[in-house]
Write a protein that holds these residues in place. Structure first.
Motif, PDB file in Angstrom:
ATOM      1  N   LEU A  69      -7.558  24.180  -8.273  1.00  0.00           N
ATOM      2  CA  LEU A  69      -8.849  24.199  -8.949  1.00  0.00           C
ATOM      3  C   LEU A  69      -9.973  23.820  -7.986  1.00  0.00           C
ATOM      4  O   LEU A  69      -9.727  23.148  -6.982  1.00  0.00           O
ATOM      5  CB  LEU A  69      -8.846  23.174 -10.101  1.00  0.00           C
ATOM      6  N   PRO A  70     -11.206  24.223  -8.310  1.00  0.00           N
ATOM      7  CA  PRO A  70     -12.319  23.876  -7.431  1.00  0.00           C
ATOM      8  C   PRO A  70     -12.758  22.423  -7.592  1.00  0.00           C
ATOM      9  O   PRO A  70     -13.804  22.131  -8.156  1.00  0.00           O
ATOM     10  CB  PRO A  70     -13.427  24.834  -7.879  1.00  0.00           C
ATOM     11  N   VAL A  71     -11.900  21.501  -7.136  1.00  0.00           N
ATOM     12  CA  VAL A  71     -12.256  20.075  -7.204  1.00  0.00           C
ATOM     13  C   VAL A  71     -12.613  19.637  -5.787  1.00  0.00           C
ATOM     14  O   VAL A  71     -11.814  19.793  -4.860  1.00  0.00           O
ATOM     15  CB  VAL A  71     -11.071  19.228  -7.738  1.00  0.00           C
ATOM     16  N   SER A  72     -13.835  19.099  -5.655  1.00  0.00           N
ATOM     17  CA  SER A  72     -14.278  18.704  -4.320  1.00  0.00           C
ATOM     18  C   SER A  72     -13.641  17.363  -3.919  1.00  0.00           C
ATOM     19  O   SER A  72     -13.477  16.461  -4.759  1.00  0.00           O
ATOM     20  CB  SER A  72     -15.805  18.599  -4.354  1.00  0.00           C
ATOM     21  N   LYS A  73     -13.325  17.244  -2.624  1.00  0.00           N
ATOM     22  CA  LYS A  73     -12.695  16.005  -2.122  1.00  0.00           C
ATOM     23  C   LYS A  73     -13.547  14.776  -2.438  1.00  0.00           C
ATOM     24  O   LYS A  73     -13.041  13.687  -2.638  1.00  0.00           O
ATOM     25  CB  LYS A  73     -12.491  16.105  -0.615  1.00  0.00           C
ATOM     26  N   LYS A  74     -14.868  14.982  -2.477  1.00  0.00           N
ATOM     27  CA  LYS A  74     -15.745  13.827  -2.694  1.00  0.00           C
ATOM     28  C   LYS A  74     -15.610  13.264  -4.122  1.00  0.00           C
ATOM     29  O   LYS A  74     -16.064  12.160  -4.395  1.00  0.00           O
ATOM     30  CB  LYS A  74     -17.202  14.166  -2.358  1.00  0.00           C
ATOM     31  N   ASN A  75     -14.965  14.004  -4.999  1.00  0.00           N
ATOM     32  CA  ASN A  75     -14.763  13.520  -6.369  1.00  0.00           C
ATOM     33  C   ASN A  75     -13.350  12.988  -6.618  1.00  0.00           C
ATOM     34  O   ASN A  75     -12.970  12.722  -7.754  1.00  0.00           O
ATOM     35  CB  ASN A  75     -15.063  14.635  -7.384  1.00  0.00           C
ATOM     36  N   ILE A  76     -12.585  12.840  -5.531  1.00  0.00           N
ATOM     37  CA  ILE A  76     -11.214  12.340  -5.672  1.00  0.00           C
ATOM     38  C   ILE A  76     -11.117  10.954  -5.022  1.00  0.00           C
ATOM     39  O   ILE A  76     -11.357  10.812  -3.820  1.00  0.00           O
ATOM     40  CB  ILE A  76     -10.203  13.303  -5.001  1.00  0.00           C
ATOM     41  N   PHE A  77     -10.805   9.968  -5.835  1.00  0.00           N
ATOM     42  CA  PHE A  77     -10.762   8.578  -5.350  1.00  0.00           C
ATOM     43  C   PHE A  77      -9.349   8.049  -5.545  1.00  0.00           C
ATOM     44  O   PHE A  77      -9.021   7.460  -6.572  1.00  0.00           O
ATOM     45  CB  PHE A  77     -11.785   7.737  -6.118  1.00  0.00           C
ATOM     46  N   ARG A  78      -8.499   8.308  -4.546  1.00  0.00           N
ATOM     47  CA  ARG A  78      -7.102   7.911  -4.724  1.00  0.00           C
ATOM     48  C   ARG A  78      -6.879   6.456  -4.332  1.00  0.00           C
ATOM     49  O   ARG A  78      -7.637   5.882  -3.537  1.00  0.00           O
ATOM     50  CB  ARG A  78      -6.171   8.844  -3.943  1.00  0.00           C
ATOM     51  N   ILE A  79      -5.840   5.864  -4.904  1.00  0.00           N
ATOM     52  CA  ILE A  79      -5.392   4.537  -4.476  1.00  0.00           C
ATOM     53  C   ILE A  79      -4.500   4.779  -3.269  1.00  0.00           C
ATOM     54  O   ILE A  79      -3.574   5.602  -3.332  1.00  0.00           O
ATOM     55  CB  ILE A  79      -4.577   3.839  -5.589  1.00  0.00           C
ATOM     56  N   ARG A  80      -4.773   4.099  -2.160  1.00  0.00           N
ATOM     57  CA  ARG A  80      -3.989   4.362  -0.943  1.00  0.00           C
ATOM     58  C   ARG A  80      -2.704   3.543  -0.925  1.00  0.00           C
ATOM     59  O   ARG A  80      -2.679   2.402  -0.455  1.00  0.00           O
ATOM     60  CB  ARG A  80      -4.854   4.133   0.286  1.00  0.00           C
ATOM     61  N   GLY A  81      -1.673   4.185  -1.462  1.00  0.00           N
ATOM     62  CA  GLY A  81      -0.365   3.533  -1.605  1.00  0.00           C
ATOM     63  C   GLY A  81       0.274   3.172  -0.281  1.00  0.00           C
ATOM     64  O   GLY A  81       1.197   2.358  -0.230  1.00  0.00           O
ATOM     65  N   GLU A  82      -0.211   3.775   0.788  1.00  0.00           N
ATOM     66  CA  GLU A  82       0.374   3.511   2.114  1.00  0.00           C
ATOM     67  C   GLU A  82      -0.159   2.216   2.727  1.00  0.00           C
ATOM     68  O   GLU A  82       0.402   1.707   3.700  1.00  0.00           O
ATOM     69  CB  GLU A  82       0.108   4.696   3.059  1.00  0.00           C
ATOM     70  N   ASN A  83      -1.220   1.667   2.164  1.00  0.00           N
ATOM     71  CA  ASN A  83      -1.828   0.443   2.722  1.00  0.00           C
ATOM     72  C   ASN A  83      -1.133  -0.812   2.213  1.00  0.00           C
ATOM     73  O   ASN A  83      -0.375  -0.757   1.243  1.00  0.00           O
ATOM     74  CB  ASN A  83      -3.311   0.386   2.340  1.00  0.00           C
ATOM     75  N   TRP A 121       3.579   6.606   0.768  1.00  0.00           N
ATOM     76  CA  TRP A 121       2.632   7.506   1.433  1.00  0.00           C
ATOM     77  C   TRP A 121       2.217   8.631   0.485  1.00  0.00           C
ATOM     78  O   TRP A 121       2.975   8.995  -0.424  1.00  0.00           O
ATOM     79  CB  TRP A 121       3.269   8.087   2.705  1.00  0.00           C
ATOM     80  N   PRO A 122       1.041   9.192   0.705  1.00  0.00           N
ATOM     81  CA  PRO A 122       0.551  10.220  -0.240  1.00  0.00           C
ATOM     82  C   PRO A 122       1.366  11.514  -0.239  1.00  0.00           C
ATOM     83  O   PRO A 122       1.211  12.336  -1.134  1.00  0.00           O
ATOM     84  CB  PRO A 122      -0.882  10.478   0.226  1.00  0.00           C
ATOM     85  N   ASN A 123       2.243  11.666   0.764  1.00  0.00           N
ATOM     86  CA  ASN A 123       3.094  12.867   0.766  1.00  0.00           C
ATOM     87  C   ASN A 123       4.511  12.567   0.259  1.00  0.00           C
ATOM     88  O   ASN A 123       5.399  13.407   0.313  1.00  0.00           O
ATOM     89  CB  ASN A 123       3.149  13.498   2.169  1.00  0.00           C
ATOM     90  N   ASP A 124       4.700  11.350  -0.272  1.00  0.00           N
ATOM     91  CA  ASP A 124       6.007  10.954  -0.812  1.00  0.00           C
ATOM     92  C   ASP A 124       6.132  11.530  -2.237  1.00  0.00           C
ATOM     93  O   ASP A 124       5.147  11.561  -2.987  1.00  0.00           O
ATOM     94  CB  ASP A 124       6.049   9.414  -0.869  1.00  0.00           C
TER      95      ASP A 124
END
Ligand code: 6PG
Length: 241
Positions: free
Chosen positions: A90-104, A71-74
């Protein structure tokens, strides 16, 4: 291929940052795949302390080279490491963050991350092309999450693969060799004395190392491969460029 060796972590982080800033200056935006591990963690802290204001963070789109299937909070999550050490400060917008969903489900997630890559990156001959892929290397010669016992994953036709950690058996999602070697720039950030022998093998005995170590198979077709090393990791190299 270039190797850059530094006396301390601060100089390494600073040099890598200058390198990245030069690339950023040439582009409207930049796509980067981040890696997990301790070396990038120190880089992210360095950015927060020293470069919060002199990098246009809105120009960078963040992806991952690999993720642990948690999970992303692990505490094991590579996303969590970057969030806590970089994005939260830092001022990083959520729309520029493309994480791999480890919980799936790992296999479903590998396919859906490929779709993300196909939608967000430049695509040439069906391969998604990163501007920068950042990699670390384990003492065992693994890179991203491709380990020596699964060399076949490096050769996969898919953009992303599902890997298994050799000891913990933890599932991981990783970019494949095909995606890594198609990137415009690939960088290794490797530090610490425990890496000295594997660094020497992979760089100076590359042909032989390619049979055993995934890291030795990192050879981007662009030719733009740079190793950022500290003095400990690079201490056995004969040619210190
Ligand atoms: C991971 C990493 C992995 C890492 C190396 C080096 O998710 O575990 O992506 O490939 O880069 O193990 O890690 P260090 O920087 O801690 O040496």
């Amino acid at each position: 291929m270039k190797t850059r060796i530094f006396d301390n972590l601060n100089d390494l982080n600073e040099d890598f940052t200058s390198w990245l800033k030069e690339l950023l200056a040439e582009k409207a935006d930049l796509t980067i795949a981040l890696s997990g591990g301790n070396t990038p963690k120190s880089l992210f802290k360095h950015w927060v302390t020293n470069h919060a204001d002199d990098i246009d963070w809105s120009k960078i789109k963040f992806f991952w080279s690999d993720e642990r299937c948690v999970w992303p909070n692990d505490d094991d999550s590579n996303y969590k490491m970057v969030k806590e050490n970089l994005f939260d400060h830092l001022p990083v917008s959520k729309k520029n963050i493309f994480r791999i969903r480890g919980e799936n489900d790992p296999y479903k997630e590998a396919r859906s991350y490929e779709e993300v890559l196909q939608n967000e990156l430049e695509v040439v001959n069906d391969i998604s092309i990163f501007d920068v892929v950042m990699l670390g290397m384990g003492d065992d010669g693994h890179t991203a999450s491709i380990f020596p016992h699964e060399m076949n994953l490096w050769e996969s036709n898919n953009l992303c693969v599902v890997a298994t950690h050799p000891k913990t058996k933890q599932r991981r999602i990783s970019l494949s060799g095909k995606t890594i070697n198609a990137a415009k720039n690939v960088v290794f950030l490797v530090t610490g004395a425990s890496k000295d022998k594997i660094v020497q093998r992979v760089i100076e005995d590359n042909e032989k190392a390619k049979e055993k170590y995934p890291a030795a198979k990192v050879q981007p077709t662009s030719g733009n491969l740079t190793w950022f090393l500290d003095g400990y990791a690079g201490r056995l190299l004969k040619e210190k460029k």
